[in-house]
Motif scaffolding. Structure first.
Motif, PDB file in Angstrom:
ATOM      1  N   THR A 225      -3.641  11.556 -13.517  1.00 31.24           N
ATOM      2  CA  THR A 225      -3.041  10.282 -13.113  1.00 31.24           C
ATOM      3  C   THR A 225      -2.230  10.445 -11.831  1.00 31.24           C
ATOM      4  N   LEU A 226      -1.970   9.330 -11.199  1.00 32.92           N
ATOM      5  CA  LEU A 226      -1.155   9.335  -9.990  1.00 32.92           C
ATOM      6  C   LEU A 226       0.240   9.852 -10.287  1.00 32.92           C
ATOM      7  N   LEU A 227       0.841   9.396 -11.378  1.00 40.99           N
ATOM      8  CA  LEU A 227       2.188   9.839 -11.733  1.00 40.99           C
ATOM      9  C   LEU A 227       2.210  11.336 -11.992  1.00 40.99           C
ATOM     10  N   GLY A 228       1.181  11.846 -12.667  1.00 38.75           N
ATOM     11  CA  GLY A 228       1.111  13.269 -12.946  1.00 38.75           C
ATOM     12  C   GLY A 228       0.988  14.080 -11.666  1.00 38.75           C
TER      13      GLY A 228
ATOM     14  N   GLY B 101      -6.581   5.234  -5.029  1.00 35.83           N
ATOM     15  CA  GLY B 101      -6.531   3.808  -4.708  1.00 35.83           C
ATOM     16  C   GLY B 101      -5.189   3.334  -4.203  1.00 35.83           C
ATOM     17  N   ARG B 102      -4.456   4.198  -3.505  1.00 37.83           N
ATOM     18  CA  ARG B 102      -3.121   3.853  -3.005  1.00 37.83           C
ATOM     19  C   ARG B 102      -3.020   4.254  -1.527  1.00 37.83           C
ATOM     20  N   PRO B 103      -3.110   3.318  -0.588  1.00 33.00           N
ATOM     21  CA  PRO B 103      -2.990   3.663   0.831  1.00 33.00           C
ATOM     22  C   PRO B 103      -1.674   4.354   1.162  1.00 33.00           C
ATOM     23  N   TRP B 104      -0.589   3.961   0.512  1.00 31.79           N
ATOM     24  CA  TRP B 104       0.708   4.570   0.801  1.00 31.79           C
ATOM     25  C   TRP B 104       0.734   6.054   0.423  1.00 31.79           C
ATOM     26  N   LEU B 105      -0.112   6.456  -0.536  1.00 31.34           N
ATOM     27  CA  LEU B 105      -0.155   7.860  -0.931  1.00 31.34           C
ATOM     28  C   LEU B 105      -0.703   8.726   0.212  1.00 31.34           C
ATOM     29  N   GLY B 106      -1.682   8.186   0.935  1.00 29.84           N
ATOM     30  CA  GLY B 106      -2.199   8.896   2.100  1.00 29.84           C
ATOM     31  C   GLY B 106      -1.122   9.085   3.150  1.00 29.84           C
TER      32      GLY B 106
ATOM     33  N   ASP C 156      -6.981  10.595   3.751  1.00 29.63           N
ATOM     34  CA  ASP C 156      -7.958   9.565   3.377  1.00 29.63           C
ATOM     35  C   ASP C 156      -8.484   9.790   1.973  1.00 29.63           C
ATOM     36  N   MET C 157      -8.809  11.036   1.669  1.00 25.03           N
ATOM     37  CA  MET C 157      -9.404  11.358   0.372  1.00 25.03           C
ATOM     38  C   MET C 157      -8.449  11.070  -0.769  1.00 25.03           C
ATOM     39  N   VAL C 158      -7.196  11.473  -0.590  1.00 23.02           N
ATOM     40  CA  VAL C 158      -6.193  11.232  -1.634  1.00 23.02           C
ATOM     41  C   VAL C 158      -5.958   9.734  -1.815  1.00 23.02           C
ATOM     42  N   ALA C 159      -5.857   9.001  -0.706  1.00 16.86           N
ATOM     43  CA  ALA C 159      -5.648   7.559  -0.786  1.00 16.86           C
ATOM     44  C   ALA C 159      -6.816   6.868  -1.480  1.00 16.86           C
TER      45      ALA C 159
ATOM     46  N   SER D 219      -3.725   7.107   8.364  1.00 18.07           N
ATOM     47  CA  SER D 219      -3.061   6.859   7.082  1.00 18.07           C
ATOM     48  C   SER D 219      -1.648   6.316   7.177  1.00 18.07           C
ATOM     49  N   VAL D 220      -0.983   6.474   8.324  1.00 19.06           N
ATOM     50  CA  VAL D 220       0.397   6.008   8.442  1.00 19.06           C
ATOM     51  C   VAL D 220       0.481   4.776   9.334  1.00 19.06           C
ATOM     52  N   LEU D 221       0.132   4.929  10.611  1.00 20.82           N
ATOM     53  CA  LEU D 221       0.253   3.816  11.549  1.00 20.82           C
ATOM     54  C   LEU D 221      -0.734   2.696  11.257  1.00 20.82           C
ATOM     55  N   SER D 222      -1.829   3.014  10.572  1.00 21.19           N
ATOM     56  CA  SER D 222      -2.798   1.964  10.229  1.00 21.19           C
ATOM     57  C   SER D 222      -2.231   0.977   9.215  1.00 21.19           C
TER      58      SER D 222
END
Length: 500
Positions: A422-425, A120-125, A113-116, A356-359
């Protein structure tokens, strides 16, 4: 007769374990409330419950099997466990309240949750949830295996390993699905009482019974087994001073973002509970010296244990000299030391996937708790199946569990404290770090150059994350710093006071 007595004692305590899990949620909002109540205890656990719950992280089946086995095989290098846990609690004094405040402010229930939310990227979670599951699943299998060995041993072989594995899965899954983190905390109280009593008893009994006291025991250890008392310990282990320092440092940082540790943080009713907890938990580590010493005592009592048999060093001392009822009680303490952490591992995997996944699937979005409970059963069943069919499949993977989880440090901790990352970093560093640590471990180069391979991978991870961040474009995020970054609740309060 011995088997019947010890097995009866074990059975009574297992029933009590399930009953405690059921009592934990009695009368709580329709049998446990929503996902937050189930996964983080409604963020309402006090100092005592948080203390015993997080202490359980340090007292797994490793405490009775692995610590004694390492003491038996190597000696001094096993002290890294006490070192990294004590240092980790000091780091947690700062990090714990920071993560607690961030999660409470934004209604989050785990690191995914924290990372997402941070990027600001739900898929990252979802990505982090999958990666963390890979590194956590071996722990579940190892706890099932550890409990199986304990139960089979204390029953004098009356309970087979296969049945013991199933008992571990059934008991743990039963109470964690119903009661969640709160049930784990309640069972932790029972477990900790038994751990303190049994290890305290063994600390006195074994040296007196076998050596006529600590003086003669330590004299023999120094004169006959001095190699076990210095680095790198007995044998050509490669676990020297550099390995000890780097492993203690890496693990002390990693433990504060370990999903199971974070679950304990987020279950607290306020940040002060975590600060008090961090001050008192190192005292609990004193008990870890007992199985380490007893493992070395077993060198004289049951010499010649090799391979996996060395993990039974402590229980060989117990079953050879104690009455069956006391063997049963000590076995229950060791079994609960598998069940409690295993329950939290399963709970965390379920929460990560449910949240984070099934949601991300529309039909599951409003049924996160049910999805999480389903994943708990699936994760436990998968670990049980692998224990039966491929007991050695995850052995090598278990070696990179902590080192692999350490590669999340830049994304989680640095990301929550530094807006520029950054997200990419963060993603680039994570991919490279996991690749490096897997490369070292799977080619049997851990330790590498005498140091922990995970810290080498983390250094490369951090270098790549910073290089990509500074070389690439700045991310555009309109949210203010207070929405994106984490800070200690006390610091936030001081800012408000100064503003007034």
């Amino acid at each position: 007769m011995n088997a019947a007595v010890a097995t009866s004692v074990f059975g009574v305590f297992m029933v009590a374990t399930v009953a405690l899990g059921l009592l934990a949620v009695r009368g709580r909002r329709g049998g446990g409330g929503g996902l937050a109540e189930w996964s983080v205890g409604g963020r309402s656990l006090g100092t005592v419950f948080i203390w015993v719950l997080m202490a359980g992280e340090g007292y797994t089946s490793f405490s009775y099997l692995g610590a004694a086995g390492w003491g038996y095989n190597y000696g001094a290098p096993v002290l890294y466990v006490v070192a990294y846990m004590s240092c980790g609690y000091a780091v947690g004094y700062v990090v714990g309240p920071m993560l607690w405040a961030y999660a409470r402010k934004h209604g989050l229930v785990g690191i995914t949750d924290m990372v997402a939310h941070r990027f600001g990227r739900p898929w990252l979670g979802a990505l982090v949830a999958v990666l963390a599951t890979v590194f956590l699943l071996p722990y579940i299998q190892l706890q099932i295996t550890g409990m199986g060995v304990v139960v089979s041993t204390i029953s004098y072989g009356a309970i087979s390993l296969n049945w013991a594995y199933f008992i571990a899965f059934a008991v743990t899954t039963g109470f964690v699905v119903v009661s969640g983190l709160r049930g784990s905390a309640w069972v932790s109280v029972l477990k900790d009482l038994l751990v303190i009593v049994t290890l305290g008893f063994l600390a006195v009994y074994v040296p007196v019974h076998y050596f006529d006291g600590y003086g003669p025991f330590l004299d023999r250890l120094v004169s006959e087994k001095s190699e076990w008392l210095t680095f790198p310990g007995h044998g050509d282990s490669g676990l020297g001073q550099a390995w000890f320092i780097t492993t203690s440092f890496l693990n002390s940082l990693t433990v504060v973002i370990f999903p199971t540790t974070v679950a304990g943080y987020l279950g607290a009713k306020n940040a002060d509970v975590l600060r008090r907890n961090a001050m008192w938990l190192p005292a609990y580590n004193v008990l870890l010296f007992v199985p380490m010493l007893l493992g070395m005592a077993a060198l004289f009592v049951v010499p010649g244990l090799v391979g996996a048999e060395s993990n039974l060093a402590l229980f060989k001392l117990v079953t050879d000299s104690l009455p069956a009822w006391s063997v049963g009680v000590i076995g229950v303490a060791a079994a609960l030391s598998s069940i409690v952490p295993m329950a939290v591992f399963m709970l965390v995997i379920g929460t990560m996937w449910g949240r984070s996944v099934l949601s991300l699937v529309p039909r599951w979005e409003r049924r996160q708790k049910g999805a999480a409970q389903l994943v708990v059963v699936v994760a436990g069943a998968l670990a049980l199946l692998l224990t039966y069919t491929a007991p050695n499949t995850l052995v090598r993977l278990s070696l990179i569990s902590y080192e692999g989880m350490a590669q999340l440090l830049p994304m989680v901790l640095l990301g929550l404290m530094w807006r520029r990352l950054t997200l990419l970093g963060a993603l680039s560093g994570l991919v490279v770090g996991v690749g490096v640590v897997c490369g070292f471990v799977f080619t049997e180069h851990d330790p590498v150059w005498g140091v922990n391979a995970g810290i080498v991978a983390l250094a490369v991870n951090l270098a790549v994350a910073l290089a990509v961040t500074y070389a690439g474009p700045r991310e555009r995020d309109a949210r203010p710093d207070d929405e994106v970054l984490a800070r200690d609740e006390l610091e936030a309060d001081r800012v408000v006071v100064n503003a007034r």
